[in-house]
Design a protein around this motif. Structure first.
Motif, PDB file in Angstrom:
ATOM      1  N   LYS A  73      40.250  42.639  40.501  1.00 53.21           N
ATOM      2  CA  LYS A  73      40.513  41.479  39.644  1.00 53.21           C
ATOM      3  C   LYS A  73      41.056  40.303  40.424  1.00 53.21           C
ATOM      4  O   LYS A  73      40.874  39.170  40.032  1.00 53.21           O
ATOM      5  N   GLY A  74      41.695  40.568  41.546  1.00 55.09           N
ATOM      6  CA  GLY A  74      42.191  39.488  42.385  1.00 55.09           C
ATOM      7  C   GLY A  74      41.159  38.977  43.373  1.00 55.09           C
ATOM      8  O   GLY A  74      41.387  37.986  44.066  1.00 55.09           O
ATOM      9  N   ILE A  75      40.005  39.642  43.422  1.00 53.02           N
ATOM     10  CA  ILE A  75      38.984  39.294  44.395  1.00 53.02           C
ATOM     11  C   ILE A  75      37.740  38.705  43.739  1.00 53.02           C
ATOM     12  O   ILE A  75      37.210  37.696  44.186  1.00 53.02           O
ATOM     13  N   LEU A  76      37.283  39.371  42.679  1.00 58.75           N
ATOM     14  CA  LEU A  76      36.061  38.955  41.999  1.00 58.75           C
ATOM     15  C   LEU A  76      36.371  38.492  40.588  1.00 58.75           C
ATOM     16  O   LEU A  76      37.302  38.981  39.964  1.00 58.75           O
ATOM     17  N   PRO A  77      35.554  37.587  40.080  1.00 58.02           N
ATOM     18  CA  PRO A  77      35.724  37.220  38.672  1.00 58.02           C
ATOM     19  C   PRO A  77      35.413  38.429  37.787  1.00 58.02           C
ATOM     20  O   PRO A  77      34.556  39.248  38.120  1.00 58.02           O
ATOM     21  N   VAL A  78      36.108  38.560  36.693  1.00 62.72           N
ATOM     22  CA  VAL A  78      35.911  39.689  35.796  1.00 62.72           C
ATOM     23  C   VAL A  78      34.479  39.691  35.250  1.00 62.72           C
ATOM     24  O   VAL A  78      33.858  40.746  35.154  1.00 62.72           O
TER      25      VAL A  78
END
Length: 79
Positions: A73-78
């Motif tokens: 969640k901190g790397i890719l958009p949900v």
């Protein structure tokens, strides 16, 4: 996936996958013990311990998945 996202994603994924592989190997060891032995030859205590160990490993697999999703969640958009 953008280049920046990929650079962040793959180390997180590789760590997750390595953890999952180790846990699955531990589960296979338990299952192989059960296949090799006559179930009547396994003591009640040993069988109970294998069941507890198996349940704990399943929980660890689920916890690893939850942590992986949380990390993503901190790397890719949900979406």
């Amino acid at each position: 996936m953008t280049t920046d996202e990929a650079q962040k994603f793959w180390p997180v994924y590789n760590e997750f996958e390595n953890k999952q592989v180790l846990v699955r190997k531990q589960k296979r060891v338990i299952m192989q013990k059960l296949k090799r032995k006559d179930s009547n030859a396994i003591s009640e205590n040993d069988m109970n311990q294998m069941l507890v160990d198996s349940e704990n490993l399943e929980s660890e697999i689920q916890n690893n998945r939850k942590q992986f999703v949380k990390n993503l969640k901190g790397i890719l958009p949900v979406k």
